[in-house]
Each structure stands twice: as C-alpha cells, then as structure tokens.
Design a protein around this motif. Sequence first.
Motif, PDB file in Angstrom:
ATOM      1  N   VAL A  11       0.861  -1.184   0.000  1.00  0.00           N
ATOM      2  CA  VAL A  11       0.000   0.000   0.000  1.00  0.00           C
ATOM      3  C   VAL A  11       0.896   1.232   0.000  1.00  0.00           C
ATOM      4  O   VAL A  11       1.755   1.391   0.879  1.00  0.00           O
ATOM      5  N   PRO A  62      -4.886   3.037  -4.137  1.00  0.00           N
ATOM      6  CA  PRO A  62      -5.297   1.642  -4.319  1.00  0.00           C
ATOM      7  C   PRO A  62      -4.118   0.694  -4.030  1.00  0.00           C
ATOM      8  O   PRO A  62      -2.971   1.029  -4.330  1.00  0.00           O
ATOM      9  N   SER A  63      -4.434  -0.454  -3.468  1.00  0.00           N
ATOM     10  CA  SER A  63      -3.386  -1.416  -3.107  1.00  0.00           C
ATOM     11  C   SER A  63      -2.712  -1.957  -4.375  1.00  0.00           C
ATOM     12  O   SER A  63      -3.210  -1.772  -5.489  1.00  0.00           O
ATOM     13  N   SER A  64      -1.601  -2.651  -4.186  1.00  0.00           N
ATOM     14  CA  SER A  64      -0.921  -3.234  -5.351  1.00  0.00           C
ATOM     15  C   SER A  64      -0.168  -4.488  -4.923  1.00  0.00           C
ATOM     16  O   SER A  64      -0.075  -4.796  -3.730  1.00  0.00           O
ATOM     17  N   SER A  95      -2.608  -3.575  -9.747  1.00  0.00           N
ATOM     18  CA  SER A  95      -3.321  -2.759  -8.768  1.00  0.00           C
ATOM     19  C   SER A  95      -4.793  -2.761  -9.144  1.00  0.00           C
ATOM     20  O   SER A  95      -5.095  -2.622 -10.317  1.00  0.00           O
ATOM     21  N   PRO A  96      -5.720  -2.961  -8.206  1.00  0.00           N
ATOM     22  CA  PRO A  96      -5.478  -3.285  -6.807  1.00  0.00           C
ATOM     23  C   PRO A  96      -5.171  -4.771  -6.629  1.00  0.00           C
ATOM     24  O   PRO A  96      -5.333  -5.554  -7.562  1.00  0.00           O
ATOM     25  N   GLU A 111      -8.514  -3.266   4.656  1.00  0.00           N
ATOM     26  CA  GLU A 111      -8.068  -1.873   4.553  1.00  0.00           C
ATOM     27  C   GLU A 111      -8.418  -1.106   5.832  1.00  0.00           C
ATOM     28  O   GLU A 111      -7.609  -0.343   6.362  1.00  0.00           O
ATOM     29  N   VAL A 132       0.026   1.770 -10.033  1.00  0.00           N
ATOM     30  CA  VAL A 132      -0.884   2.587  -9.221  1.00  0.00           C
ATOM     31  C   VAL A 132      -1.078   3.989  -9.826  1.00  0.00           C
ATOM     32  O   VAL A 132      -2.202   4.495  -9.867  1.00  0.00           O
ATOM     33  N   LEU A 192      -3.854   4.986 -12.168  1.00  0.00           N
ATOM     34  CA  LEU A 192      -5.211   5.025 -11.602  1.00  0.00           C
ATOM     35  C   LEU A 192      -5.492   6.334 -10.867  1.00  0.00           C
ATOM     36  O   LEU A 192      -6.614   6.581 -10.428  1.00  0.00           O
ATOM     37  N   THR A 247      -9.233   8.345  -7.285  1.00  0.00           N
ATOM     38  CA  THR A 247      -8.573   7.328  -8.103  1.00  0.00           C
ATOM     39  C   THR A 247      -9.636   6.578  -8.899  1.00  0.00           C
ATOM     40  O   THR A 247     -10.812   6.550  -8.516  1.00  0.00           O
ATOM     41  N   PRO A 284     -11.826   3.545 -10.288  1.00  0.00           N
ATOM     42  CA  PRO A 284     -12.266   2.295  -9.676  1.00  0.00           C
ATOM     43  C   PRO A 284     -11.774   1.062 -10.459  1.00  0.00           C
ATOM     44  O   PRO A 284     -12.039  -0.065 -10.064  1.00  0.00           O
ATOM     45  N   ALA A 295      -8.570  -1.079 -12.736  1.00  0.00           N
ATOM     46  CA  ALA A 295      -7.363  -1.814 -12.344  1.00  0.00           C
ATOM     47  C   ALA A 295      -6.259  -1.497 -13.347  1.00  0.00           C
ATOM     48  O   ALA A 295      -6.523  -0.939 -14.419  1.00  0.00           O
TER      49      ALA A 295
END
Length: 417
Positions: A195, A208-210, A232-233, A242, A296, A299, A323, A325, A327
């Motif tokens: 993150v 967003p996570s990766s 990502s995510p 989260e 990331v 996004l 960001t 929504p 990927a």
Amino acid sequence: MKVLVIGGGGREHAIVRALLKSPRIKKLYCAPGNGGISRDAVCVPIKATDIDAVVRFAKEEAFDLVFVAPDDPLALGLVDSLEEAGLRAFGPRKNAAVIESSKAFAKDLMEKYGIPTASHRTFSEPEKALEYLRSHGAPVVVKADGLALGKGVTVAATLDEAERAILDMMEDKKFGASGSTVVIEDFMTGPEVTVLAFTDGKTIVPLPSSRDHKRAFDGDKGPNTGGMGAISPAPDYTPEIEEYCMKNIFRPTIAAMASEGRPFKGVIYFGLMLTKEGPKVIEYNARFGDPEAQAVLPLLETDLADIIDAVIDERLAETEIKTSPGAACCVVLASGGYPAEYKTGFEITGLNDLPDSVFVYHAGTVVKDGKYFTSGGRVLGVTAPASDLESAVSSVYDGVSRINFKDMFCRRDIGRR
Ligand code: AMP
Ligand code: GLY
C-alpha cells in the motif's frame, strides 16, 4: 511550475508521465532520467546520489519543486539539503527516511507503538546473533539493517542458510556497512500486498493497493529481482482489511513518526503480509515502490502536482484524492540473465506498434538517432489500465507480444495467479 524529478527508472517515468498530465506543469526535467524519459522531460546527466550537484543545478535553474523518488538520495538527506538551499522538495527528510534505511529503527518503532509485525531481535555482534539464531531455530528471516539494493533479506529455511547469511553480512561485509547490524525476525506466511500512501505527517491517504512480483520466473520461482511486474489493486485486499490497516498500521505509523520528532512527509510504502493472525508489516519504504508505482499512478485521477503541494504545505486533510475504480497491470521486460549478468545495447522494436490502451514506461533504455536500445536489467514496464484486472492483464500481454529485443524475457503470469 518548473519541476525536477530525481531518479532514472520505470518508477520515475511513471511519475514524469503523471506530472505531465498536470496543466500547471510548464517545464519538466529529470536527473538522470533515461532514453524513454527523455521524450517526456529534459534529462540531465546528474547522478541521483550526487547531492551537491543536484542542489547546485536545482538552484541555478530555480525549480519550483524537486521530487526525490529513489531511496538512496532520500537516505542521504537530499530533501534536507534542498530545503536548506531554499528550494521546495517532495519526499521525507533524512530523519524520517530512516524508516526505510534502517530496518532496526523500523522494527523498534513498530514494537514501541504496538504496530503488528514479526517479532525480532537486533544484533551488532556476530556471536550474539548466532547464539540467538541457534536458540530460535528455522525457518527464520535475516535482514541487513541498511539499504542493500533490495538484496539484504534472507528468508532461511534451515539454520545453515541463516548462519551463512549472518556471516556474509557481519563478517564478510557483503553489503558493506549496511550489514554490520542485522535484524533476525520470525518467518511469516501469507499473501503480500503493497500500500502506497500520501502523508503530510498528520493525515494519511492510501492509494489503491498493489502487488509486486519479485521473483524472476513464472510461479514465483527463481532469484529475487527489483520487481518483474505489478498489479493494482490486489484482489485479496478487502475493504475490511483496509479498515484494519488504517486503524492499526497506517495511522499509528504516521502518529509514531510524529511523536518521535520525525514527521514523515511524502509517499510511504507499506509492505504487508496478510497472515492468519491479520495483516502485519514486512517493511516500510520511504517512497513509491518500483514497479508498484507503474501500476498505481495510472489510476490516479487527481492532479499529482496539487497533491504534492498539499503534502508539502500540510493541507492533505482538505484535499480530495480521486482514483479510478478500475485496475492496472505492469509487466517488466528484462534483459536475459537479469538479475545476474546480462548484456545491453540491443535495439528495441515494436514500440510504435502498441494498442492505444497500452503504454510503456522505460526503465533501462538509451535513445540514439530516434531508436531505443537496452541499457539495464529491467528495460521496459509495459502497462495498461482498464475497467477490471482481467482486461488490464490481457491488454498488457497483447502489448508485450509486439515488443522485442535480443534475449528479452518477462513473466507470463503477472495478474494471472
Ligand atoms: P524486503 O526486502 O524487506 O521487502 O523483503 C523481501 C522479501 O522477503 C519480502 O517481500 C518477503 O517476501 C520476504 N520476507 C521479508 N520478511 C519476511 C518475514 N518476516 N517472513 C517471511 N517472509 C519475509
Ligand atoms: N517493489 C519493491 C520496492 O520498490 O522496494
């Protein structure tokens, strides 16, 4: 605005591209940059770690902002030196960058503030380290305290392997001064998630996570690399996880750094493992990850220059960060032999033949007479954002199939496993 980005890999190309989208940026420079970056920014041949030369150049050219992207110059205090020279810089100061440049510091911080991580002990005498190791047993993880080009971690399945790692670091000085102190920690298992978050030292806003794919070959086989691709995510990073991380890891880390008199401003990287007992911190970095940034940043919808200003001026609480929504996926094309020895100087073909949905961040390229040639281990990061991960992955591999250079290799399972 006139902006200078410090660094010269795929991550810096992604930062340059994100900044170019800002209508506020009129002139963009990169030091040292690379062949591909030179299409988007003026590249100047100054090494990222040559602090005096960077400060001199930044003053001469009167930059409005200097963005310090890599770990080494942050650890050396480039941000401090730029600020002392009256310049605006993005990135943590040296006393906060220590969260990455000393694993012993990071582990002590987590222990002191109750932030979930593997239990550990720190040693600066090899005999004591070996004695503890024998009482601990394997599997176990041995880490050089300092920066070691991402190679200072040994996940040891046996005591022999762990002993070898300690002797390499502490007696044979394999990583120089970085290994004179070692951290020995418990082995954890579970999926890994990265993150990246913006923070002004008070407020933290995660992106967003990766997920990075660090091993060289498909199926997470082969040696560790700087990263062979990212998505990502990360599909298994749920909203519940989260929320847990925000409450137990992200906010406490920023508060801990502030309490220690080391306010962290910039991008903080949380390397997490989703263990059976809950998410735990594997490591912190004081910067965008490479290649996570390449997945990331596409996004990010809010103007990056506005976010940077909000971080520097400590106005992040009032700043909305939007960001997409969807990927994104980034697949690294590498030189045959990487991460060990490899040859460079091969012409890259197919870059003009990519679908519109795909773009390429350059990591190790030079440009000569309008043609690109390989100049590093990781050469290109082929990237596609899309409405969902499956479409992003399929676009990326469509792009990958059109690019070629001698001895090129890449992983075929990024985002597919
Ligand atoms: P680092 O350089 O700290 O990111 O570590 C490199 C890799 O080693 C991580 O991405 C993990 O896969 C692995 N690793 C680090 N610490 C541990 C741990 N305590 N348990 C299991 N694996 C670990
Ligand atoms: N992708 C791992 C790092 O940037 O350290």
